[in-house]
Write a protein that holds these residues in place. Sequence first.
Motif, PDB file in Angstrom:
ATOM      1  N   PHE A  75       0.832  -1.240   0.016  1.00 45.18           N
ATOM      2  CA  PHE A  75       0.153  -0.045  -0.212  1.00 45.18           C
ATOM      3  C   PHE A  75       0.821   1.278  -0.027  1.00 45.18           C
ATOM      4  CE2 PHE A  75      -2.389   3.239   2.531  1.00 45.18           C
ATOM      5  CZ  PHE A  75      -3.094   3.405   1.663  1.00 45.18           C
ATOM      6  N   PHE A  76       2.032   1.023   0.676  1.00 47.33           N
ATOM      7  CA  PHE A  76       2.811   2.412   0.992  1.00 47.33           C
ATOM      8  C   PHE A  76       3.360   2.512  -0.551  1.00 47.33           C
ATOM      9  CE2 PHE A  76       7.277   3.545   1.128  1.00 47.33           C
ATOM     10  CZ  PHE A  76       7.036   5.007   1.913  1.00 47.33           C
ATOM     11  N   LEU A  77       3.847   1.692  -1.155  1.00 48.98           N
ATOM     12  CA  LEU A  77       4.454   1.552  -2.521  1.00 48.98           C
ATOM     13  C   LEU A  77       3.620   2.362  -3.457  1.00 48.98           C
ATOM     14  CD1 LEU A  77       6.457  -1.655  -2.578  1.00 48.98           C
ATOM     15  CD2 LEU A  77       7.485   0.633  -2.061  1.00 48.98           C
ATOM     16  N   LEU A  78       2.363   2.093  -3.227  1.00 44.52           N
ATOM     17  CA  LEU A  78       1.328   2.801  -4.361  1.00 44.52           C
ATOM     18  C   LEU A  78       1.034   4.093  -4.003  1.00 44.52           C
ATOM     19  CD1 LEU A  78      -1.132  -0.215  -4.455  1.00 44.52           C
ATOM     20  CD2 LEU A  78       0.430   0.583  -6.271  1.00 44.52           C
ATOM     21  N   ASP A  79       1.463   4.496  -2.752  1.00 47.86           N
ATOM     22  CA  ASP A  79       1.418   6.039  -2.463  1.00 47.86           C
ATOM     23  C   ASP A  79       2.412   6.338  -1.530  1.00 47.86           C
ATOM     24  OD1 ASP A  79      -0.105   8.589  -2.174  1.00 47.86           O
ATOM     25  OD2 ASP A  79      -1.154   8.165  -0.396  1.00 47.86           O
ATOM     26  N   PRO A  80       3.707   6.715  -2.178  1.00 49.75           N
ATOM     27  CA  PRO A  80       4.932   6.865  -1.550  1.00 49.75           C
ATOM     28  C   PRO A  80       4.997   8.005  -0.686  1.00 49.75           C
ATOM     29  CG  PRO A  80       5.375   6.957  -3.759  1.00 49.75           C
ATOM     30  CD  PRO A  80       3.973   6.455  -3.726  1.00 49.75           C
ATOM     31  N   HIS A  81       5.852   8.384   0.268  1.00 47.63           N
ATOM     32  CA  HIS A  81       6.224   9.454   0.820  1.00 47.63           C
ATOM     33  C   HIS A  81       6.857  10.370  -0.061  1.00 47.63           C
ATOM     34  CE1 HIS A  81      10.223   8.384   1.819  1.00 47.63           C
ATOM     35  NE2 HIS A  81       9.892   7.453   2.052  1.00 47.63           N
ATOM     36  N   PRO A  82       6.787  11.606   0.422  1.00 42.70           N
ATOM     37  CA  PRO A  82       7.602  12.706  -0.595  1.00 42.70           C
ATOM     38  C   PRO A  82       8.913  12.575  -1.129  1.00 42.70           C
ATOM     39  CG  PRO A  82       6.324  13.828   0.965  1.00 42.70           C
ATOM     40  CD  PRO A  82       6.238  12.447   1.434  1.00 42.70           C
ATOM     41  N   LYS A  83       9.730  11.851  -0.106  1.00 45.21           N
ATOM     42  CA  LYS A  83      10.859  11.672  -0.462  1.00 45.21           C
ATOM     43  C   LYS A  83      11.466  10.617  -1.343  1.00 45.21           C
ATOM     44  CE  LYS A  83      12.862  13.666   3.737  1.00 45.21           C
ATOM     45  NZ  LYS A  83      13.742  13.295   4.908  1.00 45.21           N
ATOM     46  N   MET A  84      10.334   9.788  -1.697  1.00 45.48           N
ATOM     47  CA  MET A  84      10.489   8.893  -2.655  1.00 45.48           C
ATOM     48  C   MET A  84       9.842   9.049  -4.140  1.00 45.48           C
ATOM     49  SD  MET A  84       9.652   5.070  -1.175  1.00 45.48           S
ATOM     50  CE  MET A  84       8.638   4.555  -2.612  1.00 45.48           C
ATOM     51  N   PRO A  85      10.586   8.753  -5.157  1.00 48.30           N
ATOM     52  CA  PRO A  85       9.966   9.008  -6.452  1.00 48.30           C
ATOM     53  C   PRO A  85       8.817   8.303  -6.648  1.00 48.30           C
ATOM     54  CG  PRO A  85      12.207   8.159  -6.438  1.00 48.30           C
ATOM     55  CD  PRO A  85      11.834   8.189  -5.203  1.00 48.30           C
ATOM     56  N   ASN A  86       8.095   8.814  -7.553  1.00 47.49           N
ATOM     57  CA  ASN A  86       6.690   8.184  -7.909  1.00 47.49           C
ATOM     58  C   ASN A  86       6.855   7.213  -9.184  1.00 47.49           C
ATOM     59  OD1 ASN A  86       4.186   7.400  -8.462  1.00 47.49           O
ATOM     60  ND2 ASN A  86       3.324   9.411  -8.625  1.00 47.49           N
ATOM     61  N   PHE A  87       6.992   5.853  -8.932  1.00 41.42           N
ATOM     62  CA  PHE A  87       7.282   5.163 -10.033  1.00 41.42           C
ATOM     63  C   PHE A  87       6.050   4.761 -10.852  1.00 41.42           C
ATOM     64  CE2 PHE A  87      11.322   4.364  -7.453  1.00 41.42           C
ATOM     65  CZ  PHE A  87      12.138   4.845  -8.564  1.00 41.42           C
ATOM     66  N   SER A  88       4.758   5.191 -10.261  1.00 39.98           N
ATOM     67  CA  SER A  88       3.521   4.740 -10.900  1.00 39.98           C
ATOM     68  C   SER A  88       3.661   3.110 -10.742  1.00 39.98           C
ATOM     69  CB  SER A  88       3.285   5.210 -12.156  1.00 39.98           C
ATOM     70  OG  SER A  88       3.274   6.762 -11.898  1.00 39.98           O
ATOM     71  N   LEU A  89       3.858   2.302  -9.637  1.00 43.12           N
ATOM     72  CA  LEU A  89       3.680   1.208  -9.768  1.00 43.12           C
ATOM     73  C   LEU A  89       2.278   0.497  -9.871  1.00 43.12           C
ATOM     74  CD1 LEU A  89       6.166   0.116  -6.755  1.00 43.12           C
ATOM     75  CD2 LEU A  89       6.694  -0.069  -9.268  1.00 43.12           C
ATOM     76  N   SER A  90       2.210  -0.626 -10.611  1.00 38.29           N
ATOM     77  CA  SER A  90       0.802  -1.240 -10.502  1.00 38.29           C
ATOM     78  C   SER A  90       0.719  -2.120  -9.357  1.00 38.29           C
ATOM     79  CB  SER A  90       0.711  -2.205 -11.736  1.00 38.29           C
ATOM     80  OG  SER A  90       1.622  -3.155 -11.528  1.00 38.29           O
ATOM     81  N   ARG A  91      -0.580  -2.495  -8.774  1.00 34.47           N
ATOM     82  CA  ARG A  91      -0.758  -3.070  -7.873  1.00 34.47           C
ATOM     83  C   ARG A  91       0.049  -4.469  -7.485  1.00 34.47           C
ATOM     84  NH1 ARG A  91      -6.962  -3.274  -7.188  1.00 34.47           N
ATOM     85  NH2 ARG A  91      -6.699  -3.663  -9.201  1.00 34.47           N
ATOM     86  N   THR A  92       0.228  -5.097  -9.088  1.00 34.08           N
ATOM     87  CA  THR A  92       0.944  -6.405  -9.118  1.00 34.08           C
ATOM     88  C   THR A  92       2.258  -6.147  -8.740  1.00 34.08           C
ATOM     89  OG1 THR A  92      -0.824  -7.332 -10.522  1.00 34.08           O
ATOM     90  CG2 THR A  92       1.634  -8.221 -10.638  1.00 34.08           C
TER      91      THR A  92
END
Length: 105
Positions: A75-92
């Motif tokens: 869940f965290f990886l789908l909505d990362p904190h501001p210091k993490m780049p947004n990779f637009s990961l799929s749920r899978t």
Amino acid sequence: MLRHVRRIFLLLGLVSGFGSSSALGADAGHGAELARRWCASCHVVANGQAQASADVPSFASVARRPDFSAERLAFFLLDPHPKMPNFSLSRTEAGDIAAYIASLR
């Protein structure tokens, strides 16, 4: 308010997408590949990795946290904190990375 609603929908999507456990159907091998490609510039993602940022946790240390949960991590990886780049990961993909990190316990 909108951010809160978004998080609720993401959580509902995760629950329906992962079933009762993120380990069901998650591919830790694929997660390891994704981690090496996208995460290794900041995190130590595997044994033998020579370099990473000093101010971010290694994947092994994340896996060993007493409160570790693959579901929460995905869940965290789908909505990362501001210091993490947004990779637009799929749920899978998020589930696969979380399964890989869980495999490091």
